[in-house]
Structure formats: structure tokens, C-alpha cells
Design an enzyme around this catalytic site. Sequence first.
Site, PDB file in Angstrom:
ATOM      1  N   PRO A  84       0.839  -1.198   0.000  1.00  0.00           N
ATOM      2  CA  PRO A  84       0.000   0.000   0.000  1.00  0.00           C
ATOM      3  C   PRO A  84       0.874   1.248   0.000  1.00  0.00           C
ATOM      4  O   PRO A  84       1.955   1.253   0.599  1.00  0.00           O
ATOM      5  CB  PRO A  84      -0.814  -0.124   1.292  1.00  0.00           C
ATOM      6  N   HIS A  85       0.417   2.276  -0.710  1.00  0.00           N
ATOM      7  CA  HIS A  85       1.196   3.502  -0.769  1.00  0.00           C
ATOM      8  C   HIS A  85       0.286   4.675  -1.084  1.00  0.00           C
ATOM      9  O   HIS A  85      -0.838   4.502  -1.544  1.00  0.00           O
ATOM     10  CB  HIS A  85       2.324   3.402  -1.803  1.00  0.00           C
ATOM     11  N   GLY A  86       0.789   5.844  -0.765  1.00  0.00           N
ATOM     12  CA  GLY A  86       0.037   7.053  -1.037  1.00  0.00           C
ATOM     13  C   GLY A  86       0.909   8.279  -0.899  1.00  0.00           C
ATOM     14  O   GLY A  86       1.952   8.233  -0.257  1.00  0.00           O
TER      15      GLY A  86
END
Length: 153
Positions: free
Chosen positions: A65-67
Site C-alpha cells: 500500500p502507498h500514497g
Amino acid sequence: MTLMEILSGRSVIAGLRGRNKREILKELVDAVDSEKVTDRQKVLEAVLLREEIMSTGIGHGIAIPHGKSEFVSELGGVLGIKREGVDFDALDDQPTFIFFLLVSPMDVSGPHIKALARISRLLKGEAFRRHLIESEDSEALITCIEEEEKLHS
């Protein structure tokens, strides 16, 4: 760039407690180095928004997950392990055990992309993934990562 350059001892979790995707993501965001995040809720929202586009559960028990968020001052990462696995809407429809969260500022792409590539490259090895999942505590996880990075330096 090595994984240990973006992780700190507090951001390596051998036993995630979350029981679903949202709880896991919250737990990971909560573990990002506090010097790098000014608003955890806004960062969580950015990561959840990215998940709505397409799951970051890439298969083989892995999610990355990344943002990006204006509430992140520099690239930060968290490694979490959930030995029992959790449904993370992975591409292969299998449980996810290894979670590597990356968050970065809105206007920074280079380090973010390099970190994603490094994580993907290291996690290709089945033996390495198994060692991560079997690690008893955070110190064992860190040792596992350091040993694997020596092989790929």
C-alpha cells in the site's frame, strides 16, 4: 536506497493486529515515523483512496500500500507482518501476510518509485518472504531485511 533507510525500529511490526484491510492500513499509517507525518488521518485517507483505484495486494502474500499526501514531509515506510493472513483483495485472491506501506510528499516521485522497485525486487524471493513471515519479532525482521539487502547490494 535500502529498505532500512526508510524504516525505523518502530516501523517494523512482527505481529499486526488488524483483522481486515482498513484496520491493517490504519495500523501501518499509525506506525509511520511521527517526524514524517503531520496528520495521520489525512495520510490514511490518501492510502485508502489509492486502494480504491486498485488493490495494492500484488499476490504471493504481499501488499505494498502507498500514497502521497501534503501531510507527509519525506518518504516513510512501515513493514508489517500478519502471520494468519488477511483478505486484502489481492490480485491472486489469496490471503496477504506481508505489508509494506510507503508514504511520500505530493511533489516527490523519484524516491517513492525507487523504494517501490526495491521492495518489489526483494520480495520476489519465496525464501525471503517465508523468513519474513516466520520472524518472531521486530529485531528478527530487521536482521532478515539486512541480510537480504546484502545479497542484492
